[in-house]
Enzyme design. Structure first.
Site, PDB file in Angstrom:
ATOM      1  CE  LYS A   1     -91.509  82.161  33.659  1.00 16.22           C
ATOM      2  NZ  LYS A   1     -91.156  83.519  34.194  1.00 16.22           N
TER       3      LYS A   1
ATOM      4  CE1 TYR B   1     -86.201  83.915  31.950  1.00 18.45           C
ATOM      5  CE2 TYR B   1     -85.984  81.923  33.271  1.00 18.45           C
ATOM      6  CZ  TYR B   1     -86.770  82.842  32.589  1.00 18.45           C
ATOM      7  OH  TYR B   1     -88.143  82.674  32.537  1.00 18.45           O
TER       8      TYR B   1
ATOM      9  CG  ASN C   1     -93.937  85.627  35.619  1.00 19.39           C
ATOM     10  OD1 ASN C   1     -93.429  84.522  35.419  1.00 19.39           O
ATOM     11  ND2 ASN C   1     -93.420  86.747  35.148  1.00 19.39           N
TER      12      ASN C   1
ATOM     13  CG  HIS D   1     -90.195  82.251  28.891  1.00 12.75           C
ATOM     14  ND1 HIS D   1     -89.437  83.372  29.160  1.00 12.75           N
ATOM     15  CD2 HIS D   1     -89.850  81.851  27.632  1.00 12.75           C
ATOM     16  CE1 HIS D   1     -88.660  83.622  28.103  1.00 12.75           C
ATOM     17  NE2 HIS D   1     -88.886  82.714  27.176  1.00 12.75           N
TER      18      HIS D   1
ATOM     19  CD  GLU E   1     -86.244  82.769  24.960  1.00 13.77           C
ATOM     20  OE1 GLU E   1     -87.440  82.489  24.707  1.00 13.77           O
ATOM     21  OE2 GLU E   1     -85.908  83.728  25.680  1.00 13.77           O
TER      22      GLU E   1
HETATM   23  P1  GDP Z   1     -90.917  88.458  30.951  1.00 13.21           P
HETATM   24  O1  GDP Z   1     -90.297  88.584  29.590  1.00 13.21           O
HETATM   25  O2  GDP Z   1     -92.259  89.120  31.046  1.00 13.21           O
HETATM   26  O3  GDP Z   1     -90.975  87.029  31.436  1.00 13.21           O
HETATM   27  O4  GDP Z   1     -90.000  89.258  31.988  1.00 13.21           O
HETATM   28  P2  GDP Z   1     -88.418  89.509  32.031  1.00 13.21           P
HETATM   29  O5  GDP Z   1     -87.758  88.968  30.803  1.00 13.21           O
HETATM   30  O6  GDP Z   1     -88.199  90.942  32.348  1.00 13.21           O
HETATM   31  O7  GDP Z   1     -87.946  88.682  33.313  1.00 13.21           O
HETATM   32  C1  GDP Z   1     -87.786  87.269  33.227  1.00 13.21           C
HETATM   33  C2  GDP Z   1     -88.434  86.644  34.439  1.00 13.21           C
HETATM   34  O8  GDP Z   1     -87.731  87.063  35.607  1.00 13.21           O
HETATM   35  C3  GDP Z   1     -89.885  87.073  34.710  1.00 13.21           C
HETATM   36  O9  GDP Z   1     -90.832  86.375  33.944  1.00 13.21           O
HETATM   37  C4  GDP Z   1     -90.010  86.777  36.179  1.00 13.21           C
HETATM   38  O10 GDP Z   1     -90.198  85.378  36.437  1.00 13.21           O
HETATM   39  C5  GDP Z   1     -88.640  87.202  36.696  1.00 13.21           C
HETATM   40  N1  GDP Z   1     -88.632  88.605  37.116  1.00 13.21           N
HETATM   41  C6  GDP Z   1     -88.733  89.719  36.347  1.00 13.21           C
HETATM   42  N2  GDP Z   1     -88.661  90.828  37.064  1.00 13.21           N
HETATM   43  C7  GDP Z   1     -88.490  90.440  38.344  1.00 13.21           C
HETATM   44  C8  GDP Z   1     -88.338  91.137  39.586  1.00 13.21           C
HETATM   45  O11 GDP Z   1     -88.347  92.372  39.640  1.00 13.21           O
HETATM   46  N3  GDP Z   1     -88.176  90.379  40.709  1.00 13.21           N
HETATM   47  C9  GDP Z   1     -88.163  89.007  40.684  1.00 13.21           C
HETATM   48  N4  GDP Z   1     -88.012  88.339  41.834  1.00 13.21           N
HETATM   49  N5  GDP Z   1     -88.299  88.310  39.531  1.00 13.21           N
HETATM   50  C10 GDP Z   1     -88.473  89.013  38.377  1.00 13.21           C
HETATM   51 MG    MG Z   2     -88.345  88.176  28.977  1.00 14.04          MG
END
Ligand code: GDP
Ligand code: MG
Length: 136
Positions: free
Chosen positions: A11, A51, A114, A117, A128
């Site tokens: 990222k 997303y 973070n 991905h 994807e």
């Molecule tokens: P991942 O699969 O671990 O990447 O997490 P998710 O699919 O739940 O979320 C996608 C991405 O959205 C995450 O990798 C973060 O960059 C972002 N994200 C997830 N949860 C949060 C949150 O609570 N707040 C914010 N600002 N970003 C989030």
């Molecule tokens: Mg995810």
């Protein structure tokens, strides 16, 4: 054992901090094969399409602005159980909750920025990988 593919993204926060080599080294050292690799600069619309499953989340606008804020690295990884192995190497979404030695624990800025991905299921992979790699 099942040979799978998954989509990995380095990222913008990690590219900006010159962590591409660090992260690709961790992938190689863990024995996963990188079978496709390129840089890209996502538009806001491309990030929103990618997303789409999170379109209803409160953080969607912030997430897609961040993902289109600078260059990323897109990679297809291949190996036995690579979906789960790459998720383990990444660590939990929130770096504060990620295990020691994971990429997110070691390198990530916060829950949004973070650093990496990874696809979360075969169904996600099927959406994807072709989203970014024509014909794969
Ligand atoms: P991942 O699969 O671990 O990447 O997490 P998710 O699919 O739940 O979320 C996608 C991405 O959205 C995450 O990798 C973060 O960059 C972002 N994200 C997830 N949860 C949060 C949150 O609570 N707040 C914010 N600002 N970003 C989030
Ligand atoms: Mg995810």
């Amino acid at each position: 054992m099942m040979t799978e593919r998954t989509l990995a993204i380095i990222k913008p926060d990690a590219v900006e901090r010159k962590l591409i080599g660090n992260i690709l080294s961790r992938i190689e050292e863990s024995g996963l094969d990188i079978i496709a690799l390129r840089t890209a600069s996502l538009s806001k619309e491309e990030a929103e399409g990618f997303y789409n499953v999170h379109a209803h989340r409160p953080f969607f606008d912030s997430l897609t602005s961040y993902m289109s804020s600078g260059p990323v690295v897109l990679a297809v990884l291949e190996g036995d159980n690579v979906i789960s192995k790459w998720r383990q190497l990444m660590g939990a979404t929130d770096p504060k909750e990620a295990e020691e030695g994971t990429i997110r624990r070691d390198l990530a800025v916060d829950k949004e920025k973070n650093s990496v991905h990874g696809s979360d299921s075969p169904e996600s992979v099927a959406f994807e990988i072709p989203y970014f790699f024509n014909g794969l």
